[in-house]
Write a protein that holds these residues in place. Structure first.
Motif, PDB file in Angstrom:
ATOM      1  N   TYR A   1     -41.536 -78.954  28.333  1.00  0.00           N
ATOM      2  CA  TYR A   1     -42.636 -78.192  28.909  1.00  0.00           C
ATOM      3  C   TYR A   1     -43.683 -79.064  29.592  1.00  0.00           C
ATOM      4  O   TYR A   1     -44.657 -78.544  30.144  1.00  0.00           O
ATOM      5  N   GLY A   2     -43.501 -80.374  29.527  1.00  0.00           N
ATOM      6  CA  GLY A   2     -44.488 -81.264  30.129  1.00  0.00           C
ATOM      7  C   GLY A   2     -45.850 -81.136  29.488  1.00  0.00           C
ATOM      8  O   GLY A   2     -46.880 -81.291  30.148  1.00  0.00           O
ATOM      9  N   PHE A   3     -45.881 -80.851  28.193  1.00  0.00           N
ATOM     10  CA  PHE A   3     -47.157 -80.618  27.518  1.00  0.00           C
ATOM     11  C   PHE A   3     -47.879 -81.939  27.286  1.00  0.00           C
ATOM     12  O   PHE A   3     -47.418 -82.796  26.528  1.00  0.00           O
TER      13      PHE A   3
ATOM     14  N   ILE B   1     -48.524 -68.651  29.780  1.00  0.00           N
ATOM     15  CA  ILE B   1     -49.221 -69.758  30.446  1.00  0.00           C
ATOM     16  C   ILE B   1     -48.869 -69.685  31.923  1.00  0.00           C
ATOM     17  O   ILE B   1     -47.698 -69.673  32.287  1.00  0.00           O
ATOM     18  N   LYS B   2     -49.873 -69.616  32.770  1.00  0.00           N
ATOM     19  CA  LYS B   2     -49.651 -69.426  34.197  1.00  0.00           C
ATOM     20  C   LYS B   2     -50.383 -70.509  34.988  1.00  0.00           C
ATOM     21  O   LYS B   2     -51.423 -71.018  34.558  1.00  0.00           O
TER      22      LYS B   2
ATOM     23  N   LEU C   1     -42.210 -70.398  17.278  1.00  0.00           N
ATOM     24  CA  LEU C   1     -41.815 -69.990  18.625  1.00  0.00           C
ATOM     25  C   LEU C   1     -42.887 -69.126  19.274  1.00  0.00           C
ATOM     26  O   LEU C   1     -43.129 -69.220  20.486  1.00  0.00           O
ATOM     27  N   LEU C   2     -43.542 -68.295  18.480  1.00  0.00           N
ATOM     28  CA  LEU C   2     -44.627 -67.468  19.013  1.00  0.00           C
ATOM     29  C   LEU C   2     -45.797 -68.342  19.454  1.00  0.00           C
ATOM     30  O   LEU C   2     -46.362 -68.148  20.544  1.00  0.00           O
TER      31      LEU C   2
ATOM     32  N   GLY D   1     -46.061 -73.490  26.257  1.00  0.00           N
ATOM     33  CA  GLY D   1     -45.344 -73.248  27.493  1.00  0.00           C
ATOM     34  C   GLY D   1     -44.427 -72.051  27.314  1.00  0.00           C
ATOM     35  O   GLY D   1     -44.429 -71.405  26.269  1.00  0.00           O
ATOM     36  N   PRO D   2     -43.609 -71.716  28.322  1.00  0.00           N
ATOM     37  CA  PRO D   2     -43.454 -72.393  29.607  1.00  0.00           C
ATOM     38  C   PRO D   2     -44.549 -72.024  30.597  1.00  0.00           C
ATOM     39  O   PRO D   2     -45.296 -71.079  30.376  1.00  0.00           O
TER      40      PRO D   2
END
Length: 553
Positions: free
Chosen positions: A41-43, A169-170, A539-540, A547-548
Motif C-alpha cells: 500500500y506504500g504506507f 482512502i482516496k 482487515l477492517l 489502504g488501498p
C-alpha cells in the motif's frame, strides 16, 4: 507409577512453551503486517520503527488478554463471553466513528438521553463538539464520498470508467485523505465557534439507549467530549451484548459451538461494538434462540424468556412476534414448567403486543417539531405497496426468492460492513466456512431434535427471513419493483443461527459413530472463531486507516 504432580508440571511446561510461541508468532506477524502495508500500500504516514513497535505491542496485548482469560477463567461460558467482549474491543477501535449502519442517528439519540431528554424534539440542538464530531465523521464515508467517472479516447468516445466505491482512502488533486485524518479535523473543528447545526435524531426510542446514556454521563463526568462519549456508548453496547451472549451460552446444552460462532462472527461483533441498538437486539435474539437448546424448561426460565422477548418487540416491533413459536416447537420431554406451552405463548404474545403499543404511543405522544419524510421520495408508498403485495402474493414470493438468489442467500455477504458500503471479500468467503466448521464441531453431541421440532425451527427461520424481506419491500422499496431494496446480511443473522443449528443436528445423526469429547470441541471452536474475529478486525482497520488508495480524477 507416576509421582503426584508430575503430569500437571509437564502440562504447565507445555503451556508455557505454547504461550511463548504464541507471543513470538504475534511479534513476527506484527513485523510482517507493517512490512506488507509499506510494500503493498506504500504506507509511509508513520515512521516504520514506531509503527512496527505499536503493531507488535497490540499483537502482544491480544496474546496477553487470551492468556489472562485462559489462566484465570475456568468456566467455559464465562471464558467465551469474555472472548466476545475482547474481540469486540478490536472492532470498537478498528471501525472509525459513525461508520456502522445509521450510527450517527443512534449516537444522537443516546447522547440526548444522557442529557436527560426523554422526549423528542426535532428542533433541539447539541453542543459544538457534537456538531464537530458529525461533521468530521460523515456516516457511510466510503459511499458518501464515492466518485464516478468516465474515460474517453482521443475521439471523445467513452471507452471505460471507474468509481471510488468501497475505498476508504482516496487521492484527489495529489492529496490523500482517509478517515484517519478526520480525528485531527475533529479536534480543529470543535474549537471553532459556529451556530448549532445538528438536531435530534429521527429515532423515537429511549429504552435501548439507557446503557449507552449512562456510559456517556460517566464519560462527561471525567472530562471527555463528544468523541469520548461516542466510544463510551460503543463500549456500553458491547458490554450488554457480551452479557446477553453469556446468558445464551449458559442456556445451551447442545450446539454451543454454533452459537459461539455466530456470536463471534465479524459482522455480529461489528454491530455489537457500535452505537446501533441492534447490538442489544442481536444479544436478545441469541438468548431467545438458546431456549431451543436447553435440557429442561422450568418456571424460573420463563421470566427471562419473557423479558428477552418483550425487549425485542419493544425495540423492533411486530416482526419479532414470530419468536413466540419457540415454546411451541420445543420437544415435549423438555417442558417441565407448570404452565402449558400454548399458555406461555399466549402470555408472552399479549405482553409483547402491549409493550409494542406502549412504546409506539410514547414515541408519538412525546414528539414535537418533526416532519414526516419518505425514505425514497414519492416512489415509496407503504399503503400502495402493501395492497400490491396482497393482490399479487405468488409474484411477491418470486421477488423474494429472486432477491435471495441474486445475493447468494446473503451468506456470501457476511463480510459486508456498514450500510452495504464496504465488503471485505476474505471475510465474506470465510464466514460461512467458520459457521459450517462450528456445526461440524457439534457432531459429538447427541441430537435432541426429532422431525417435528426440526421442521418447526426450519419454519421459523423461513418465516423470519420472509418477514425481513417483507418489511424492507413494503417500507423501503418502490411499488411493484422486482427486487427488495435495503436488505443486509446482518438482518438475517438470527435465521443463519437457526439454520446452522439444524445443520449440526443433521450431522449429529449422520456421523453418530464419530463422536468425541465435547470440551475439546468447545475450546477448538472458541480459538478458531476468536482468531477469525481478530483477523477480520485487522482487515477492517487496514481498509480505513492504511489502504488501498483510489485515485480520483
Amino acid at each position: 507409577m507416576k509421582q503426584n504432580g508430575e503430569k500437571p508440571k509437564m502440562l504447565h511446561l507445555n503451556g508455557t512453551l505454547g504461550w511463548g510461541l504464541a507471543a513470538l508468532a504475534a511479534v513476527v506477524c506484527g513485523i510482517g503486517v507493517v512490512y506488507y502495508w509499506r510494500v503493498f500500500y506504500g504506507f509511509d504516514a508513520v515512521a516504520p520503527v514506531p509503527m512496527t513497535l505499536a503493531v507488535c505491542a497490540l499483537a502482544l496485548a491480544v496474546v496477553l488478554a487470551a492468556w489472562l482469560v485462559v489462566r484465570f477463567v475456568k468456566n467455559f461460558d464465562t471464558r467465551a463471553a469474555l472472548a466476545v467482549f475482547l474481540c469486540g474491543l478490536c472492532f470498537c477501535f478498528a471501525n472509525p466513528p459513525m461508520q456502522a449502519p445509521d450510527e450517527s442517528e443512534h449516537f444522537l439519540r443516546a447522547y440526548a438521553v444522557s442529557l436527560g431528554r426523554f422526549d423528542f424534539d426535532g428542533e433541539r440542538t447539541f453542543s459544538p463538539d457534537v456538531d464537530a464530531l458529525l461533521a468530521a465523521f460523515p456516516g457511510a464515508w466510503a459511499n458518501g464520498n464515492t466518485t464516478y467517472w468516465l474515460e474517453h479516447d482521443a475521439a471523445g468516445n467513452v471507452n471505460g470508467g471507474g468509481s471510488s466505491e468501497n475505498y476508504a482512502i482516496k487521492q484527489q488533486n495529489g492529496q490523500t485523505v482517509s478517515l484517519a485524518d478526520h480525528f485531527s479535523l475533529y479536534e480543529q473543528m470543535k474549537t471553532e465557534a459556529s451556530a448549532p447545526v445538528v438536531r435530534e435524531s429521527q429515532i423515537k426510542q429511549v429504552l435501548p439507549y439507557l446503557p449507552q446514556a449512562l456510559a456517556m454521563v460517566l464519560a462527561r463526568v471525567v472530562g471527555f467530549g463528544a468523541l469520548g462519549c461516542f466510544y463510551a456508548g460503543r463500549l456500553a453496547n458491547l458490554a450488554v451484548y457480551a452479557l446477553l451472549c453469556w446468558l445464551a451460552l449458559r442456556n445451551c446444552r447442545r450446539y454451543k459451538p454454533v452459537f459461539l460462532a455466530v456470536m463471534l462472527l465479524p459482522l455480529s461483533l461489528y454491530i455489537g461494538a457500535s452505537c446501533n441498538y441492534d447490538a442489544l437486539m442481536l444479544g436478545c435474539y441469541y438468548l431467545t434462540a438458546s431456549y431451543f437448546c436447553v435440557d429442561e424448561i422450568r418456571n424460573k426460565d420463563l421470566a427471562v424468556f419473557l423479558a428477552s422477548f418483550a425487549l425485542m418487540n419493544a425495540v423492533k416491533p411486530w416482526i419479532n412476534l414470530l419468536w413466540v413459536v419457540i415454546p411451541l416447537i420445543l420437544p415435549t420431554r423438555v417442558w417441565k414448567a407448570r404452565w402449558k406451552k400454548w399458555q406461555v405463548a399466549v402470555v408472552v404474545l399479549v405482553c409483547a403486543v402491549l409493550v409494542t403499543v406502549g412504546v409506539e404511543w410514547y414515541g408519538q405522544a412525546f414528539r414535537t417539531n418533526y416532519e414526516e419524510a419518505r425514505m425514497l421520495g414519492e416512489t415509496v408508498n407503504m399503503g400502495e405497496q402493501l395492497r400490491f403485495v396482497l393482490q399479487n402474493l405468488p409474484r411477491t414470493a418470486m421477488v423474494f426468492l429472486g432477491t435471495l438468489y441474486e445475493n447468494n442467500l446473503f451468506l456470501g455477504l457476511l463480510g459486508s460492513f456498514g450500510a452495504m458500503d464496504l465488503n471485505i471479500g476474505l471475510v465474506s468467503m470465510l464466514s460461512p466456512v467458520v459457521l459450517a466448521f462450528a456445526s461440524a464441531l457439534s457432531v459429538h453431541e447427541k441430537s435432541s431434535l426429532t422431525l417435528r421440532p426440526s421442521l418447526g425451527l426450519f419454519g421459523l427461520a423461513v418465516l423470519y427471513t420472509g418477514g425481513v424481506l417483507a418489511a424492507q419491500y413494503i417500507t423501503y422499496t418502490p411499488v411493484a419493483m422486482v427486487r427488495v431494496l435495503g436488505v443486509q446480511a446482518r438482518y438475517l443473522l438470527p435465521a443463519f443461527l437457526m439454520l446452522f443449528v439444524l445443520l449440526a443436528a443433521l450431522l449429529s445423526h449422520v456421523f453418530e459413530t464419530t463422536r468425541a469429547g465435547g470440551k475439546k470441541a468447545f475450546h477448538l471452536g472458541l480459538s478458531v472463531c476468536a482468531f477469525f474475529a481478530v483477523l477480520s478486525a485487522v482487515l477492517l482497520a487496514q481498509h480505513y486507516f492504511i489502504g488501498p488508495v483510489c485515485i480520483v480524477p
